[in-house]
Design a protein around this motif. Structure first.
Motif, PDB file in Angstrom:
ATOM      1  N   GLY A 114     -12.014 -17.537 -29.040  1.00 21.67           N
ATOM      2  CA  GLY A 114     -13.784 -18.609 -28.585  1.00 21.67           C
ATOM      3  C   GLY A 114     -13.307 -18.802 -27.092  1.00 21.67           C
ATOM      4  O   GLY A 114     -14.327 -20.125 -26.741  1.00 21.67           O
ATOM      5  N   ARG A 115     -12.478 -18.704 -26.003  1.00 18.50           N
ATOM      6  CA  ARG A 115     -13.248 -18.653 -24.761  1.00 18.50           C
ATOM      7  C   ARG A 115     -13.199 -17.395 -24.053  1.00 18.50           C
ATOM      8  O   ARG A 115     -12.223 -16.384 -24.220  1.00 18.50           O
ATOM      9  N   THR A 116     -13.955 -18.148 -23.035  1.00 21.46           N
ATOM     10  CA  THR A 116     -13.878 -16.807 -21.935  1.00 21.46           C
ATOM     11  C   THR A 116     -13.390 -16.720 -20.858  1.00 21.46           C
ATOM     12  O   THR A 116     -13.304 -17.945 -20.031  1.00 21.46           O
ATOM     13  N   VAL A 117     -12.114 -15.567 -20.872  1.00 17.62           N
ATOM     14  CA  VAL A 117     -11.051 -16.188 -19.875  1.00 17.62           C
ATOM     15  C   VAL A 117     -12.180 -14.773 -18.568  1.00 17.62           C
ATOM     16  O   VAL A 117     -12.285 -13.256 -18.848  1.00 17.62           O
ATOM     17  N   ARG A 118     -11.423 -14.519 -17.572  1.00 12.24           N
ATOM     18  CA  ARG A 118     -11.376 -13.691 -16.401  1.00 12.24           C
ATOM     19  C   ARG A 118     -10.044 -13.092 -15.794  1.00 12.24           C
ATOM     20  O   ARG A 118      -9.054 -14.133 -15.252  1.00 12.24           O
ATOM     21  N   VAL A 119      -9.614 -11.826 -15.815  1.00 11.66           N
ATOM     22  CA  VAL A 119      -8.059 -11.448 -14.358  1.00 11.66           C
ATOM     23  C   VAL A 119      -8.717 -10.917 -13.420  1.00 11.66           C
ATOM     24  O   VAL A 119     -10.204 -10.054 -14.034  1.00 11.66           O
ATOM     25  N   THR A 120      -8.303 -10.946 -12.532  1.00  7.09           N
ATOM     26  CA  THR A 120      -8.551  -9.449 -11.772  1.00  7.09           C
ATOM     27  C   THR A 120      -7.194  -9.420 -10.978  1.00  7.09           C
ATOM     28  O   THR A 120      -5.803 -10.042 -11.140  1.00  7.09           O
ATOM     29  N   PRO A 121      -6.706  -8.102 -11.062  1.00  8.92           N
ATOM     30  CA  PRO A 121      -5.517  -7.222 -10.512  1.00  8.92           C
ATOM     31  C   PRO A 121      -5.430  -7.380  -9.045  1.00  8.92           C
ATOM     32  O   PRO A 121      -6.925  -7.087  -8.015  1.00  8.92           O
ATOM     33  N   SER A 122      -4.254  -7.406  -8.169  1.00 15.24           N
ATOM     34  CA  SER A 122      -4.127  -7.094  -7.134  1.00 15.24           C
ATOM     35  C   SER A 122      -3.461  -5.816  -7.248  1.00 15.24           C
ATOM     36  O   SER A 122      -2.707  -5.929  -7.952  1.00 15.24           O
ATOM     37  N   ILE A 123      -3.435  -5.076  -6.366  1.00 13.04           N
ATOM     38  CA  ILE A 123      -3.359  -3.962  -6.439  1.00 13.04           C
ATOM     39  C   ILE A 123      -2.328  -2.778  -4.993  1.00 13.04           C
ATOM     40  O   ILE A 123      -3.155  -3.381  -3.727  1.00 13.04           O
ATOM     41  N   GLY A 124      -1.762  -2.475  -5.505  1.00 11.76           N
ATOM     42  CA  GLY A 124      -0.807  -1.495  -4.004  1.00 11.76           C
ATOM     43  C   GLY A 124      -1.017  -0.344  -4.086  1.00 11.76           C
ATOM     44  O   GLY A 124      -0.813  -0.149  -6.013  1.00 11.76           O
ATOM     45  N   VAL A 125      -0.758   0.859  -3.333  1.00 11.78           N
ATOM     46  CA  VAL A 125      -1.011   1.808  -2.886  1.00 11.78           C
ATOM     47  C   VAL A 125       0.007   2.534  -1.845  1.00 11.78           C
ATOM     48  O   VAL A 125       0.330   2.193  -1.100  1.00 11.78           O
ATOM     49  N   THR A 126       0.717   3.822  -2.876  1.00 10.71           N
ATOM     50  CA  THR A 126       1.157   4.327  -2.002  1.00 10.71           C
ATOM     51  C   THR A 126       0.795   5.902  -2.336  1.00 10.71           C
ATOM     52  O   THR A 126       0.038   7.055  -2.462  1.00 10.71           O
ATOM     53  N   LEU A 127       0.191   6.504  -1.038  1.00 15.35           N
ATOM     54  CA  LEU A 127      -0.176   7.910  -0.633  1.00 15.35           C
ATOM     55  C   LEU A 127       0.971   8.547  -0.422  1.00 15.35           C
ATOM     56  O   LEU A 127       1.745   8.896   0.730  1.00 15.35           O
ATOM     57  N   VAL A 128       0.760  10.180  -1.108  1.00 16.93           N
ATOM     58  CA  VAL A 128       1.447  11.052  -0.833  1.00 16.93           C
ATOM     59  C   VAL A 128       0.817  12.357  -0.838  1.00 16.93           C
ATOM     60  O   VAL A 128       0.496  12.583  -1.261  1.00 16.93           O
ATOM     61  N   ASP A 129       1.711  12.805   0.281  1.00 14.89           N
ATOM     62  CA  ASP A 129       1.185  14.182   0.882  1.00 14.89           C
ATOM     63  C   ASP A 129       1.709  15.027   1.128  1.00 14.89           C
ATOM     64  O   ASP A 129       3.154  15.364   0.789  1.00 14.89           O
ATOM     65  N   ALA A 130       1.678  16.549   0.798  1.00 16.27           N
ATOM     66  CA  ALA A 130       2.649  17.900   0.702  1.00 16.27           C
ATOM     67  C   ALA A 130       4.123  17.104   2.437  1.00 16.27           C
ATOM     68  O   ALA A 130       5.368  17.963   1.402  1.00 16.27           O
ATOM     69  N   ALA A 131       4.051  16.955   2.712  1.00 19.98           N
ATOM     70  CA  ALA A 131       4.645  16.630   3.891  1.00 19.98           C
ATOM     71  C   ALA A 131       6.165  15.846   3.426  1.00 19.98           C
ATOM     72  O   ALA A 131       7.292  15.882   2.943  1.00 19.98           O
ATOM     73  N   SER A 132       5.298  14.366   2.513  1.00 21.75           N
ATOM     74  CA  SER A 132       7.062  13.866   2.237  1.00 21.75           C
ATOM     75  C   SER A 132       6.915  14.018   0.618  1.00 21.75           C
ATOM     76  O   SER A 132       8.350  13.791   0.197  1.00 21.75           O
ATOM     77  N   ALA A 133       6.557  14.712   0.102  1.00 26.56           N
ATOM     78  CA  ALA A 133       6.594  14.554  -1.325  1.00 26.56           C
ATOM     79  C   ALA A 133       7.706  15.135  -1.552  1.00 26.56           C
ATOM     80  O   ALA A 133       8.118  14.871  -2.725  1.00 26.56           O
ATOM     81  N   PRO A 134       8.616  16.291  -0.664  1.00 23.96           N
ATOM     82  CA  PRO A 134      10.223  16.872  -0.970  1.00 23.96           C
ATOM     83  C   PRO A 134      10.735  15.319  -0.812  1.00 23.96           C
ATOM     84  O   PRO A 134      11.769  15.561  -1.602  1.00 23.96           O
TER      85      PRO A 134
END
Length: 485
Positions: free
Chosen positions: A436-456
């Protein structure tokens, strides 16, 4: 007799040839005799039908004949000896191989009779012939024989209407012969399966067979148990429509079109994959399928037989083991396995990978103020919004609590990854009505990028920890999205 009545009689004769299929145990002889009789009765000519001999490239056997005059009878009754001795076989075999008719008028017949090679055609041995027509019996992609009509000297040569009628007779006879062959093959196949019915019914796997028109011709007791249709209900039905069948590739998990499946069956004779089908009570079942094409004596696909193993419960258990019970999203176990495969593809040059770690700000307060049921509803809504916001080939998973991870492959660059993060923040941050109530949540987001050189050099756990650390940086700085160093 008027032209209209002549056309009507000729049309009726063609229909009568096709109707031989409705007789008891129709055979080649009946069809051939009906064709020859139609030509004799409606054109007044002698006529003989010669069919190819299976397994012999140049073999011919007379299957039906009707005669109106002694010369035609002599030619067509004894012509087999001439053909077998290779006297005049050239023209008949040319028609067989090319599928193009040969119409000889009086001039052509006279030229043959007066020519130096008296054995050039079988009718050279017979005087008094004015015209000859050799028409191929085409059908099912090949020429099955020839129809030979002879007209005595003094009569008009074959007019266009006569030739059209001969073609109609030959084509109808050929199509009827093809249908008889297929019927005989299907009947033999069904009889063979019925002889094995007792053994088949003891097998725990579903065994279904259908003909070229997709009509069910075999339905064992396991099929009755799995699909909840009795054999009496299923036999004769369209196999695919009855079960609302979807064909799935086990290699890709993608749907396979019916056209592609039939092409594979025609090319290799087999198809292995997974089926999603609807049983009689409306529930979906999943089955592993091994399908084998049935072919007729000409090598054409005339149906298929499928051996299916019900894996519905196994797939359900797999899903429970690999998916979060509350939200339906993939769980940590699924995520780690999937991310390992993604990193391998990345190392092989498949493109940049972005791993986004999400934590919901303000979620603990909702749990404390409104209770865990309200918190669970917020998590379910968040999961739906998350899943609908990522690309079709991306994966969104729930780690536990209010933590989620998105794995995005083939990301263009850092800005493309940040754009995805901002889109997720906007979607998840929409208001939610719970308790019966209106609520709001927002995410905090952390991102890691992986390329072909670092993936192995990186494993799934380390990549997730890196994105988790970046998420805490975003939470402290209230920046929404933060990238790992």
């Amino acid at each position: 007799m008027t032209a209209r009545s002549v056309e009507a009689r000729r049309l009726q004769a063609v229909v009568d040839i096709a109707r031989t299929m409705t007789g008891v145990a129709p055979d080649q002889r009946q069809v051939s005799e009906a064709a020859a009789r139609a030509v004799t009765e409606l054109l007044g000519d002698g006529c003989s039908v010669w069919l190819t001999v299976p397994g012999e490239r140049t073999g011919l056997a007379r299957a039906g004949a009707a005669h109106r005059d002694p010369r035609a009878e002599r030619l067509l009754r004894h012509g087999g000896d001439l053909i077998e001795d290779s006297w005049g076989a050239d023209l008949l075999y040319a028609v067989l191989e090319a599928g193009i008719d040969a119409i000889l008028g009086p001039a052509e017949v006279a030229a043959h009779l007066d020519g130096p090679e008296l054995g050039a055609a079988p009718w050279n041995a017979v005087d008094g012939l004015g015209a000859v027509a050799v028409v191929p019996l085409g059908g099912d992609g090949s020429v099955r024989g020839v129809l030979v009509a002879t007209r005595e000297a003094g009569k008009p040569t074959y007019a266009d209407g006569d030739v059209a009628f001969l073609h109609a007779v030959a084509d109808t006879a050929a199509a009827t012969l093809v249908a008889i062959d297929r019927l005989a093959f299907s009947t033999a196949a069904v009889d063979d399966m019925r002889r094995q019915a007792e053994l088949v019914d003891q097998v725990s796997d579903v065994i279904i067979a259908w003909d070229a028109e997709d009509r069910v011709v075999n339905w064992n007791s396991a099929a009755e148990r799995v699909y909840l249709y009795s054999a009496a209900e299923a036999l004769g039905c369209d196999a695919q429509a009855l079960l609302a069948t979807q064909f799935i590739s086990t290699a890709t998990g993608e749907a396979v079109s019916r056209a592609d499946l039939l092409a594979e069956l025609g090319r290799t004779g087999v198809w292995n994959g997974e089926l999603r089908q609807r049983r009689a009570d409306g529930d979906e079942v999943q089955l592993l399928c091994s399908m084998t094409a049935m072919t007729d004596q000409f090598g054409h696909v005339s149906g298929a037989i499928a051996i299916n193993r019900d894996v519905t419960e196994h797939r359900r258990e797999e899903k429970l083991a690999l998916h979060d019970a509350l939200t339906g999203l993939p769980n940590r176990r699924f995520l780690l396995d999937h991310l390992a495969q993604v990193l391998n593809r990345c190392a092989a040059g498949a493109g940049l990978v972005a791993v986004l770690f999400l934590d919901l700000d303000g979620f603990k307060r909702i749990n404390d103020d409104l209770g865990h049921e309200a918190g669970d509803e917020v998590l379910r809504v968040t999961a739906e919004r998350l899943w609908s916001s990522v690309r079709r080939h991306d994966v969104a998973a729930r780690l536990g609590g209010d933590e989620f991870v998105v794995v995005a492959e083939q990301v263009r660059d850092r800005w493309n990854a940040e754009e995805l993060g901002r889109r997720l923040i906007a979607a998840i941050g929409e208001p939610v009505v719970v308790a019966g109530r209106t609520v709001r949540v927002t995410p905090s987001i952390g991102v890691t990028l992986v390329d072909a050189a670092s993936a192995p050099l990186r494993g799934p756990d380390e990549v997730i920890r890196s994105a988790d650390a970046a998420m805490y940086t975003a939470k402290r700085g209230r920046s929404g999205v933060s990238f790992a160093a």
